[in-house]
Design an enzyme around this catalytic site. Structure first.
Site, short mmCIF file in Angstrom:
data_model
loop_
_atom_site.label_atom_id
_atom_site.label_comp_id
_atom_site.label_asym_id
_atom_site.label_seq_id
_atom_site.Cartn_x
_atom_site.Cartn_y
_atom_site.Cartn_z
N ASN A 7 3.39 -6.79 -7.89
CA ASN A 7 2.75 -6.24 -6.69
C ASN A 7 1.61 -5.32 -7.14
O ASN A 7 1.85 -4.31 -7.81
CB ASN A 7 3.80 -5.48 -5.88
N ASP A 9 -0.58 -3.70 -5.19
CA ASP A 9 -1.06 -2.77 -4.15
C ASP A 9 -1.56 -1.45 -4.72
O ASP A 9 -2.55 -0.88 -4.26
CB ASP A 9 0.05 -2.45 -3.15
N ARG A 18 -10.82 6.88 -4.16
CA ARG A 18 -12.20 7.28 -4.39
C ARG A 18 -13.20 6.50 -3.52
O ARG A 18 -14.23 7.04 -3.13
CB ARG A 18 -12.54 7.09 -5.88
N ARG A 49 -1.74 -4.21 4.81
CA ARG A 49 -1.15 -3.37 5.87
C ARG A 49 -2.13 -3.23 7.02
O ARG A 49 -3.34 -3.31 6.85
CB ARG A 49 -0.80 -1.98 5.31
N HIS A 54 -4.44 0.27 1.24
CA HIS A 54 -4.73 -0.09 -0.17
C HIS A 54 -5.46 -1.44 -0.24
O HIS A 54 -6.65 -1.48 -0.45
CB HIS A 54 -3.49 0.00 -1.08
N THR A 104 5.94 3.76 1.87
CA THR A 104 6.04 2.37 1.44
C THR A 104 7.02 1.70 2.39
O THR A 104 7.56 2.35 3.28
CB THR A 104 6.51 2.29 -0.03
N THR A 105 7.25 0.40 2.22
CA THR A 105 8.17 -0.30 3.13
C THR A 105 9.57 0.27 2.95
O THR A 105 10.15 0.14 1.88
CB THR A 105 8.16 -1.81 2.83
N HIS A 196 11.84 -3.92 -4.60
CA HIS A 196 11.63 -2.56 -4.09
C HIS A 196 12.36 -1.55 -4.96
O HIS A 196 13.58 -1.60 -5.09
CB HIS A 196 12.06 -2.39 -2.63
N GLY A 197 11.58 -0.69 -5.58
CA GLY A 197 12.17 0.40 -6.38
C GLY A 197 12.69 -0.04 -7.74
O GLY A 197 13.37 0.73 -8.41
N HIS A 219 5.37 -0.59 -8.29
CA HIS A 219 5.13 0.79 -8.67
C HIS A 219 5.40 1.07 -10.15
O HIS A 219 4.59 1.70 -10.83
CB HIS A 219 5.96 1.73 -7.79
N1 PXP Z 1 8.93 -6.12 -2.18
C1 PXP Z 1 8.52 -5.69 -0.96
C2 PXP Z 1 8.85 -6.51 0.23
C3 PXP Z 1 7.79 -4.49 -0.82
O1 PXP Z 1 7.39 -4.08 0.40
C4 PXP Z 1 7.46 -3.75 -1.98
C5 PXP Z 1 6.65 -2.51 -1.86
O2 PXP Z 1 5.37 -2.82 -1.43
C6 PXP Z 1 7.88 -4.25 -3.22
C7 PXP Z 1 8.63 -5.42 -3.29
C8 PXP Z 1 7.55 -3.56 -4.51
O3 PXP Z 1 8.19 -2.33 -4.54
P1 PXP Z 1 7.89 -1.32 -5.72
O4 PXP Z 1 6.45 -0.94 -5.64
O5 PXP Z 1 8.83 -0.20 -5.46
O6 PXP Z 1 8.18 -2.06 -7.01
#
Ligand code: PXP
Length: 246
Positions: A7, A9, A18, A49, A54, A104-105, A196-197, A219
């Protein structure tokens, strides 16, 4: 082999810090995607989004032209973004809930409550040749509803697992939810992603979750990239994920 979707983003987050409102700026998420792919990533994920905080529209079009692996567009099920997705034609969309005020989501989709609307979008995407994934908590009613909607994939939300990581009892509980959720989704004919995370430490614990096809990670990879460079950060994550059985 467990696949990695990176990801990107947060590469765009840094650019927007900036260059918000400008037609150019660095770092370029398209160049980031190229580096991730060259380092072995199996796909590129970005989230357009509603507030364009971003990734902006031109990024999505440029990524569509340049991504050679698979482009996964995370998106809310809103008429504007659905319209864009149908034009851009990513390989897959991942439908996510979206609230403007969240960082974030934060939670999974409530598929049960929005079944008809999600089924309609699923149909329109599939008719355009785009696969559909639903980002959901590993809860049985949501998984059953995802199957009824006809999604090809679910992405199990690993946020609660990640948040509980420092607390062994809670962590085990969240892991069991993911294991049961993956098992159930697989039995219902859904393919199973997760995200996620996730980071270089907690990903190892997902070796116990069966049937995983792909992890979407942003992230932690972009954070490590600040110190090691992006290609090395991707290779490091792939090396950890190589321990996934099957
Ligand atoms: N999957 C989904 C559906 C998400 O919304 C996100 C965050 O944008 C991620 C994965 C990635 O999460 P992270 O940035 O915590 O790795």
């Amino acid at each position: 082999m467990l696949k990695l979707g990176v990801n990107i983003d947060h590469v765009a987050t840094l650019r927007q810090a900036r260059y918000r409102g400008r037609e150019h700026g660095e770092p370029d998420p398209v160049e980031a995607a190229r580096i991730c792919e060259e380092a072995g990533a199996h796909g590129i994920t970005c989230h357009l989004r509603e507030d364009r905080r971003h990734i902006v529209d031109r990024d999505v079009w440029a990524l569509r032209r340049s991504v050679r692996t698979r482009l996964n567009l995370e998106m809310a099920n809103t008429p504007e973004i659905v319209g864009i997705a149908l034009q851009v034609k990513p390989d897959i969309v991942c439908l996510v809930p979206e609230r403007r005020e969240e960082v974030t989501t934060e939670g999974g989709l409530d598929v049960v409550a929005q079944e008809a609307a999600l089924a309609e979008t699923r149909r329109r995407m599939n008719d355009a040749g785009i696969q559909v994934s639903l980002f959901i908590a590993p809860d049985p009613p949501q998984i059953e509803a995802a199957a009824r909607v006809g999604a090809q994939f679910v992405e199990l939300h690993t946020g609660r697992f990640a948040e509980s990581f420092a607390h062994p009892e809670a962590r085990e509980q969240e892991l069991q939810r993911l294991i049961a959720g993956a098992e159930m989704a697989h039995q219902l004919g859904l393919r199973v992603n997760a995200g996620h995370g996730l980071n270089y430490e907690n990903v190892r614990w997902l070796y116990r979750v069966p049937h995983l096809v792909e992890l979407n990670i942003g992230h932690s990879i972009v954070s490590r990239a600040v110190f090691t460079g992006l290609a090395q950060a991707v290779r490091d994550m792939l090396a950890v994920m190589a321990g996934y059985p099957g």
